[in-house]
Design a protein around this motif. Structure first.
Motif, PDB file in Angstrom:
ATOM      1  N   GLY A  42       1.247  -1.116  -0.375  1.00  0.00           N
ATOM      2  CA  GLY A  42       0.034  -0.266   0.414  1.00  0.00           C
ATOM      3  C   GLY A  42       0.746   1.358   0.319  1.00  0.00           C
ATOM      4  O   GLY A  42       2.129   0.645  -0.333  1.00  0.00           O
ATOM      5  N   ASN A  43       0.049   2.432   0.122  1.00  0.00           N
ATOM      6  CA  ASN A  43       0.857   3.424   0.382  1.00  0.00           C
ATOM      7  C   ASN A  43       1.344   3.740  -1.066  1.00  0.00           C
ATOM      8  O   ASN A  43       2.565   4.553  -0.842  1.00  0.00           O
ATOM      9  CB  ASN A  43       1.650   3.711   1.313  1.00  0.00           C
ATOM     10  CG  ASN A  43       2.132   5.148   2.026  1.00  0.00           C
ATOM     11  OD1 ASN A  43       1.280   5.793   2.095  1.00  0.00           O
ATOM     12  ND2 ASN A  43       3.306   5.280   2.754  1.00  0.00           N
ATOM     13  N   ASP A  44       1.190   3.369  -2.540  1.00  0.00           N
ATOM     14  CA  ASP A  44       0.940   4.037  -3.280  1.00  0.00           C
ATOM     15  C   ASP A  44       3.448   3.898  -3.485  1.00  0.00           C
ATOM     16  O   ASP A  44       3.949   4.294  -4.682  1.00  0.00           O
ATOM     17  CB  ASP A  44       1.198   5.161  -3.938  1.00  0.00           C
ATOM     18  CG  ASP A  44      -0.022   5.997  -4.150  1.00  0.00           C
ATOM     19  OD1 ASP A  44      -0.892   4.953  -4.457  1.00  0.00           O
ATOM     20  OD2 ASP A  44      -0.903   6.402  -3.787  1.00  0.00           O
ATOM     21  N   GLU A  45       3.818   2.473  -2.867  1.00  0.00           N
ATOM     22  CA  GLU A  45       5.010   1.922  -2.630  1.00  0.00           C
ATOM     23  C   GLU A  45       5.015   0.983  -3.814  1.00  0.00           C
ATOM     24  O   GLU A  45       4.007  -0.357  -3.884  1.00  0.00           O
ATOM     25  CB  GLU A  45       5.206   1.467  -1.246  1.00  0.00           C
ATOM     26  CG  GLU A  45       7.192   1.302  -0.788  1.00  0.00           C
ATOM     27  CD  GLU A  45       7.141   1.419  -0.321  1.00  0.00           C
ATOM     28  OE1 GLU A  45       8.743   0.456   0.139  1.00  0.00           O
ATOM     29  OE2 GLU A  45       6.836   1.327   0.809  1.00  0.00           O
ATOM     30  N   VAL A  46       5.804   0.158  -4.809  1.00  0.00           N
ATOM     31  CA  VAL A  46       5.991  -0.334  -5.198  1.00  0.00           C
ATOM     32  C   VAL A  46       7.157  -0.865  -5.241  1.00  0.00           C
ATOM     33  O   VAL A  46       8.361  -0.371  -5.217  1.00  0.00           O
ATOM     34  CB  VAL A  46       6.185  -0.005  -7.149  1.00  0.00           C
ATOM     35  CG1 VAL A  46       6.558  -1.303  -7.839  1.00  0.00           C
ATOM     36  CG2 VAL A  46       4.304   0.631  -7.270  1.00  0.00           C
ATOM     37  N   LEU A  47       7.253  -2.672  -4.686  1.00  0.00           N
ATOM     38  CA  LEU A  47       8.128  -3.204  -4.437  1.00  0.00           C
ATOM     39  C   LEU A  47       8.607  -4.278  -5.576  1.00  0.00           C
ATOM     40  O   LEU A  47       7.537  -4.973  -5.168  1.00  0.00           O
ATOM     41  CB  LEU A  47       8.238  -4.546  -3.331  1.00  0.00           C
ATOM     42  CG  LEU A  47       7.774  -2.919  -2.081  1.00  0.00           C
ATOM     43  CD1 LEU A  47       8.258  -4.208  -0.620  1.00  0.00           C
ATOM     44  CD2 LEU A  47       9.725  -2.066  -1.608  1.00  0.00           C
ATOM     45  N   PRO A  48       9.565  -4.505  -6.199  1.00  0.00           N
ATOM     46  CA  PRO A  48       9.446  -5.619  -7.296  1.00  0.00           C
ATOM     47  C   PRO A  48       9.420  -6.941  -6.844  1.00  0.00           C
ATOM     48  O   PRO A  48       8.668  -8.001  -8.065  1.00  0.00           O
ATOM     49  CB  PRO A  48      11.101  -4.733  -9.011  1.00  0.00           C
ATOM     50  CG  PRO A  48      11.102  -3.333  -7.745  1.00  0.00           C
ATOM     51  CD  PRO A  48      10.480  -3.552  -6.536  1.00  0.00           C
ATOM     52  N   LEU A  49      10.462  -7.162  -5.754  1.00  0.00           N
ATOM     53  CA  LEU A  49      10.235  -8.353  -5.520  1.00  0.00           C
ATOM     54  C   LEU A  49       9.305  -8.892  -4.947  1.00  0.00           C
ATOM     55  O   LEU A  49       9.254  -8.370  -3.699  1.00  0.00           O
ATOM     56  CB  LEU A  49      11.455  -8.959  -5.095  1.00  0.00           C
ATOM     57  CG  LEU A  49      12.857  -8.234  -5.834  1.00  0.00           C
ATOM     58  CD1 LEU A  49      14.364  -8.155  -5.739  1.00  0.00           C
ATOM     59  CD2 LEU A  49      13.315  -9.369  -6.867  1.00  0.00           C
ATOM     60  N   HIS A  50       8.984 -10.185  -4.874  1.00  0.00           N
ATOM     61  CA  HIS A  50       7.434 -10.834  -4.459  1.00  0.00           C
ATOM     62  C   HIS A  50       7.816 -10.859  -2.713  1.00  0.00           C
ATOM     63  O   HIS A  50       7.313 -11.077  -1.843  1.00  0.00           O
ATOM     64  CB  HIS A  50       7.385 -12.071  -4.565  1.00  0.00           C
ATOM     65  CG  HIS A  50       5.604 -12.149  -4.426  1.00  0.00           C
ATOM     66  ND1 HIS A  50       4.765 -11.763  -4.236  1.00  0.00           N
ATOM     67  CD2 HIS A  50       5.449 -13.793  -3.575  1.00  0.00           C
ATOM     68  CE1 HIS A  50       3.684 -12.780  -3.473  1.00  0.00           C
ATOM     69  NE2 HIS A  50       4.096 -13.667  -3.605  1.00  0.00           N
ATOM     70  N   ARG A  51       9.056 -11.663  -2.833  1.00  0.00           N
ATOM     71  CA  ARG A  51       9.606 -11.485  -1.487  1.00  0.00           C
ATOM     72  C   ARG A  51       9.702 -10.867  -0.283  1.00  0.00           C
ATOM     73  O   ARG A  51       9.405 -10.843   0.804  1.00  0.00           O
ATOM     74  CB  ARG A  51      10.945 -12.693  -1.385  1.00  0.00           C
ATOM     75  CG  ARG A  51      11.993 -12.189  -2.079  1.00  0.00           C
ATOM     76  CD  ARG A  51      13.228 -13.071  -1.689  1.00  0.00           C
ATOM     77  NE  ARG A  51      14.261 -11.646  -1.946  1.00  0.00           N
ATOM     78  CZ  ARG A  51      14.975 -12.490  -3.264  1.00  0.00           C
ATOM     79  NH1 ARG A  51      14.070 -12.745  -4.165  1.00  0.00           N
ATOM     80  NH2 ARG A  51      16.462 -11.272  -3.665  1.00  0.00           N
ATOM     81  N   ASP A  52       9.883  -9.417  -1.365  1.00  0.00           N
ATOM     82  CA  ASP A  52       9.912  -8.316  -0.038  1.00  0.00           C
ATOM     83  C   ASP A  52       8.875  -7.652  -0.104  1.00  0.00           C
ATOM     84  O   ASP A  52       8.873  -7.132   0.838  1.00  0.00           O
ATOM     85  CB  ASP A  52      10.455  -7.161  -1.112  1.00  0.00           C
ATOM     86  CG  ASP A  52      12.189  -7.752  -1.412  1.00  0.00           C
ATOM     87  OD1 ASP A  52      12.988  -8.264  -0.395  1.00  0.00           O
ATOM     88  OD2 ASP A  52      12.247  -6.974  -1.960  1.00  0.00           O
TER      89      ASP A  52
END
Length: 746
Positions: A454-464
């Motif tokens: 959420g919070n418009d944050e994009v994490l590329p890795l699924h484990r992260d």
């Protein structure tokens, strides 16, 4: 009754003397002797081929010797196929023990009928004997109907199916007179004079008559009745397909005049072609679909009715008129989830069947796109009201969750798929079918981040993303793939990922459509299994939906003409500079150097590199309106017999390659519902089932032990399940000891 009368005569004699001689010089009553053998009577039979006096005398001497020595204490029948006056060593048996004289079998039958019915018998002797054979197993009421000419001697209703199933075998199994009578019935049915024909030829002519009359919609009632019996018969229905394959319909056939319960899928295909060729003629389509609906009501012919007819009806009868009152984004979403998603499912099913037949598919796609165009116009008219509610969805859910929750996160799970899964489960579970609006652009990396973080944050890795979800929710969450769920799967907080839909679509494009039935099956089975494992609720949600563009020409793709630097994707474009285009929808989304995301007011893709057909990332109801379903068990108030694994402590450290699992049931509570339970033990190693016990019916207060092997595993899980509901009742982890098994030497 014929068999009953004969056996009564036999038993009457045997009760007095243990021997009875049945005299049948013509051999016409051998069928009665065969019945006696089936009933367990011992029969000593003369050889009808013996003609010389010395041969018959010797034979009778040996038969008598056998009867008075080997079989002296047994009841037995002498079946003599010669005249009584020509008997030698068996002659006196006829008087000292008793005999049944069938020298004139028709007269024997006639006397039995007069005695038991009081009616005169006008039938000629040959026909009466045939009737006697057919009367085996029939009751006295049947004989009365025959004698009064109220019923035909042979009913073709009863005999036609076994004949058609195996004509040669049927003829071989019948006496000559019965076979001739049946043949005459067949020629009467065919409307032809009797002539000698091979049984397979006769069978083919009968089925040709049946199919001709079905396709001319002028089938005789008695033939139609037999046809329905054929369709319903577990024994004979398999032979029907062979006759269907061999039959060639008349090319001049009026396909709209056929009987609705016909069994020719090729007729359905021709009818469909007529409909799609005239799909703009609404009155024509309506008239023809009314005929198809009558066909769909046929209970017996369901296996010959293509499933795609239901999708054709859904597509062509869909009514978009309620869209006129959808003057808000909320109302458009409601219209889609209550009604329009059914057309998405219908066209997807039709794509899977007719993708290689463009002549059929193009008109269907055109009709669907006309409906979808109306939906999109209303959708884009109120798009300014759109607000996604996907950001931090899982964070909020797990912050508020109590133990016993499982969440399935699909990748590319369209609303219509989730709705179908829910329809398969709503009779067993309480289903809460709410929706969520995906963020833009609706692509996996962006939207999975929205769900997990959420919070418009994009994490590329699924484990992260998984680590951040645990941190933000404050819960110790377990993460698995959906495919690894088994009866032993348990957790307080569980997230299950299911990536098959999106990965198959991106790899195979439209070719993935044929796999969707399996995807739906997996979802249904795993939700059911999770709830049976004891989870209190199972959530089903996804990152985004998808659009099927179907048959797509290069000219159908959207040209991109934007100012400044841009990054073109199939369904959206990122730009640095703000654009002014009425045919695009703008979303202010920061990603690296890009500041904006633009989606076309269209379901078609932009011209870009890569494959087309199965896509996501744009702004359409199919991509943005996504499921947020919850499945919960319906408490019945009735608990089954309590059953558990009793020797758990012994299984923590097992020496040797074998181990035993002891199952016990609670002592009876005098409750009918807890008197017994059918259970089964399933063994898992590394989340893969490798062994299971037989189903055990355990009664209250009982115990039983089952022996299993570790195979090549050092640690396994034993799951005790209800064999009928698959509900998990108990489980235990079993570990193999590192200590050597010394076989009692210590």
């Amino acid at each position: 009754m014929t068999d009953k009368w004969f056996l009564q005569d036999v038993e009457k004699s045997l009760d007095q003397h243990k021997r009875v001689v049945v005299i049948d010089p013509s051999g016409k009553c051998e069928f009665l002797i065969e019945l006696a053998k089936l009933k367990g009577y011992i029969v000593l039979q003369t050889d009808r081929t013996l003609r010389e006096k010395w041969q018959t005398v010797k034979e009778e001497l040996f038969l008598r010797y056998k009867a008075e020595n080997e079989l002296k204490d047994e009841k037995l029948i002498f079946y003599v196929i010669r005249e009584k006056s020509k008997l030698s060593f068996l002659f006196d048996y006829c008087f000292t023990n008793g005999s049944i004289d069938l020298t004139n079998p028709a007269e024997w039958i006639r006397k039995k009928l007069i005695s038991n019915t009081g009616m005169q018998v006008a039938m000629e002797n040959p026909l009466l004997l045939t009737a006697a054979k057919l009367g085996v197993g029939k009751d006295i009421a049947w004989w009365k109907r025959i004698l009064q000419n109220l019923e035909d001697l042979m009913s073709i209703d009863d005999e036609l199916l076994p004949f058609l199933d195996n004509p040669d075998l049927y003829f071989k199994s019948k006496a000559e007179d019965i076979r001739r009578l049946f043949e005459e019935k067949l020629f009467e049915l065919l409307g032809l004079p009797y002539m000698s024909k091979p049984p397979k030829t006769l069978a083919r002519e009968v089925t040709t008559l049946l199919f001709d009359e079905l396709l001319s919609n002028d089938v005789k009632p008695e033939l139609l009745s037999i046809y329905y019996k054929w369709l319903d018969s577990n024994t004979y229905s398999s032979s029907l397909q062979g006759y269907i394959d061999a039959y060639k319909p008349d090319k001049s056939l009026n396909i709209w005049n056929v009987h609705p319960d016909h069994c020719f899928v090729e007729i359905d295909h021709i009818q469909l072609r007529h409909i799609v060729e005239n799909f703009r003629d609404h009155s024509y389509v309506k008239e023809k679909l009314d005929k198809i609906k009558r066909r769909l009501r046929g209970r017996q012919t369901h296996r010959f009715i293509p499933s795609w007819w239901s999708d054709i009806i859904t597509l062509f009868e869909f009514d978009n008129k309620p869209l006129a009152s959808c003057n808000s984004f909320e109302k458009v979403v409601s219209f889609y989830t209550s009604d329009f998603h059914k057309t998405d499912r219908a066209i997807r099913n039709l794509y899977s069947v007719f993708m290689q037949d463009k002549d059929i598919l193009r008109p269907l796609q055109e009709h669907y796109e006309s409906l979808n165009h109306e939906l999109l116009q209303h959708w884009y008219d109120v798009a300014n009201e759109y607000e996604n509610n996907q950001q931090g969805c899982l964070v909020t859910l797990f912050k508020q969750a109590k133990p016993g929750i499982a969440v399935i996160v699909g990748d590319g799970l369209r609303y219509e798929i989730a709705d179908y899964v829910a329809s398969r489960l709503n009779s067993k579970y309480r289903v809460q079918s709410t929706t969520m609006l995906a963020d833009m652009p609706s692509e996996t990396e962006h939207n999975m981040s929205a769900l997990y973080v959420g919070n418009d944050e994009v994490l590329p890795l699924h484990r992260d993303r998984e680590k951040r979800l645990c941190s933000l929710s404050g819960k110790n969450i377990d993460f698995l793939s959906l495919e690894s769920v088994n009866p032993g799967t348990n957790s307080d907080y569980l997230v299950l990922t299911y990536k098959d839909i999106d990965s198959a679509g991106e790899t195979l494009q439209m070719g993935a459509i044929k796999l969707f039935g399996e995807f739906e099956k997996v979802l249904t089975e795993k939700i059911n299994q999770l709830l049976n494992n004891g989870f209190k609720e199972v959530h089903l949600l996804t990152d985004h939906g998808f659009v099927l563009t179907g048959l797509l020409d290069e000219s159908d793709k959207i040209e991109v003409d934007l100012s400044g630097k841009r990054e073109i994707h199939e369904r959206f474009v990122r730009t640095i500079d703000k654009q002014s285009r009425a045919d695009l929808i703008e979303f202010k989304r920061q990603s690296g150097e890009y500041n904006y995301v633009y989606a076309a007011k269209n379901h078609r893709p932009f011209k870009s590199k890569g494959l087309y057909g199965f896509s996501h990332g744009g702004f359409t109801p199919q991509e943005i309106i996504i499921p947020n379903f919850v499945f919960r068990k319906i408490e019945s108030g009735v608990q089954g017999l309590e059953v558990w694994i009793e020797n758990k402590s012994e299984l923590k450290d097992v020496t040797g390659a074998l181990f035993g699992v002891k199952i016990s049931a609670k002592v009876s509570t005098n409750d009918l519902f807890t008197a017994s339970r059918k259970v089964q033990v399933v063994l898992y190693a590394n989340n893969i089932s490798y062994s299971r016990s037989n189903i055990i019916n355990l009664n209250a207060g009982e115990s039983t032990s089952l022996e299993f092997s570790f195979m090549s595993n050092n640690e396994v899980s034993a799951i005790l399940i209800d064999a009928e509901t698959q509900e998990k009742l108990d489980s235990v982890k079993i570990k193999k000891s590192n200590a050597r098994d010394l076989g009692g030497l210590l």
